[in-house]
Design a protein around this motif. Structure first.
Motif, mmCIF file in Angstrom:
data_model
loop_
_atom_site.group_PDB
_atom_site.id
_atom_site.type_symbol
_atom_site.label_atom_id
_atom_site.label_comp_id
_atom_site.label_asym_id
_atom_site.label_seq_id
_atom_site.Cartn_x
_atom_site.Cartn_y
_atom_site.Cartn_z
ATOM 1 N N LEU A 55 0.834 -1.206 0.000
ATOM 2 C CA LEU A 55 0.000 0.000 0.000
ATOM 3 C C LEU A 55 0.870 1.258 0.000
ATOM 4 N N LEU A 56 1.736 1.364 0.981
ATOM 5 C CA LEU A 56 2.528 2.581 1.176
ATOM 6 C C LEU A 56 3.775 2.587 0.312
ATOM 7 N N LEU A 57 3.972 3.670 -0.408
ATOM 8 C CA LEU A 57 5.154 3.815 -1.255
ATOM 9 C C LEU A 57 6.345 4.272 -0.431
ATOM 10 N N SER A 58 7.522 3.861 -0.831
ATOM 11 C CA SER A 58 8.762 4.374 -0.237
ATOM 12 C C SER A 58 9.029 5.753 -0.832
ATOM 13 N N TYR A 89 -1.216 16.905 -6.664
ATOM 14 C CA TYR A 89 -1.441 15.913 -5.607
ATOM 15 C C TYR A 89 -0.115 15.339 -5.151
ATOM 16 N N VAL A 90 -0.072 14.929 -3.896
ATOM 17 C CA VAL A 90 1.089 14.216 -3.359
ATOM 18 C C VAL A 90 0.646 12.762 -3.221
ATOM 19 N N PHE A 91 1.050 11.941 -4.194
ATOM 20 C CA PHE A 91 0.707 10.524 -4.205
ATOM 21 C C PHE A 91 1.691 9.766 -3.307
ATOM 22 N N PHE A 92 1.174 9.006 -2.339
ATOM 23 C CA PHE A 92 2.060 8.306 -1.410
ATOM 24 C C PHE A 92 1.685 6.844 -1.185
ATOM 25 N N ALA A 93 0.599 6.405 -1.783
ATOM 26 C CA ALA A 93 0.161 5.014 -1.630
ATOM 27 C C ALA A 93 -0.629 4.636 -2.885
ATOM 28 N N THR A 94 -0.751 3.345 -3.111
ATOM 29 C CA THR A 94 -1.458 2.877 -4.303
ATOM 30 C C THR A 94 -2.343 1.689 -3.960
ATOM 31 N N ASN A 95 -3.387 1.524 -4.751
ATOM 32 C CA ASN A 95 -4.275 0.377 -4.531
ATOM 33 C C ASN A 95 -3.923 -0.793 -5.445
ATOM 34 N N GLY A 96 -2.871 -0.642 -6.262
ATOM 35 C CA GLY A 96 -2.436 -1.711 -7.142
ATOM 36 C C GLY A 96 -3.167 -1.773 -8.466
ATOM 37 N N CYS A 97 -4.138 -0.897 -8.670
ATOM 38 C CA CYS A 97 -4.932 -0.876 -9.909
ATOM 39 C C CYS A 97 -4.678 0.382 -10.731
ATOM 40 N N GLY A 98 -3.645 1.130 -10.388
ATOM 41 C CA GLY A 98 -3.351 2.367 -11.105
ATOM 42 C C GLY A 98 -3.862 3.603 -10.407
#
Length: 145
Positions: A55-58, A89-98
């Motif tokens: 979930l959480l990006l480095s 936006y500050v993207f810091f996590a992903t749901n794995g679907c883009g």
């Protein structure tokens, strides 16, 4: 605090693994590359774990995703539209679907930490997902978002 919470939540999720803390220099580098200051809670999470490989990006992944978005999306959007729909936006996590979990950046350039949003890549739209990172990771790992 965050490390213990996330560690408890990812038990049983074999794909998620807490990483060592992120050095301050890498946090600063990621903020510089993204172009906006990170909210305090995101910095605190990175200081405790540099992502969870799910979930959480480095900090490095935050940079890489920003770079990819800046290379891919401008060809689909006009300059002003790109700035408002992707680059604010500050993207810091992903749901794995883009899609990404993110903070939005206000018109004055300040990062708004009052809510976390789910940014949907097909529509370039956001919807509120959580009030903070604690709520986000709790809901995510309990299959509530």
């Amino acid at each position: 605090m965050y490390r213990e919470l996330i560690g408890d939540l990812i038990k049983g999720h074999n794909w998620a693994k807490l990483q060592p803390p992120c050095p301050e220099t890498e946090i600063a580098e990621a903020e510089k590359y993204v172009g906006f200051s990170f909210p305090q809670e995101l910095k605190e999470v990175l200081r405790e774990t540099n992502g969870d490989h799910w979930l959480l990006l480095s900090a490095e992944e935050i940079i890489n995703h920003a770079k990819t978005n800046r290379e891919v999306f401008p060809e689909y959007l006009e300059t002003n539209e790109f700035e408002e729909k992707v680059n604010r936006y500050v993207f810091f996590a992903t749901n794995g679907c883009g899609d990404y979990y993110c903070y939005r950046v206000l018109a004055n350039g300040e990062t708004d930490a009052s809510a976390i949003y789910l940014w949907e890549h097909e529509l370039f739209q956001i919807r509120e997902a959580a009030k903070d990172i604690v709520e986000l990771v709790t809901k995510y790992y309990n299959d509530e978002v």
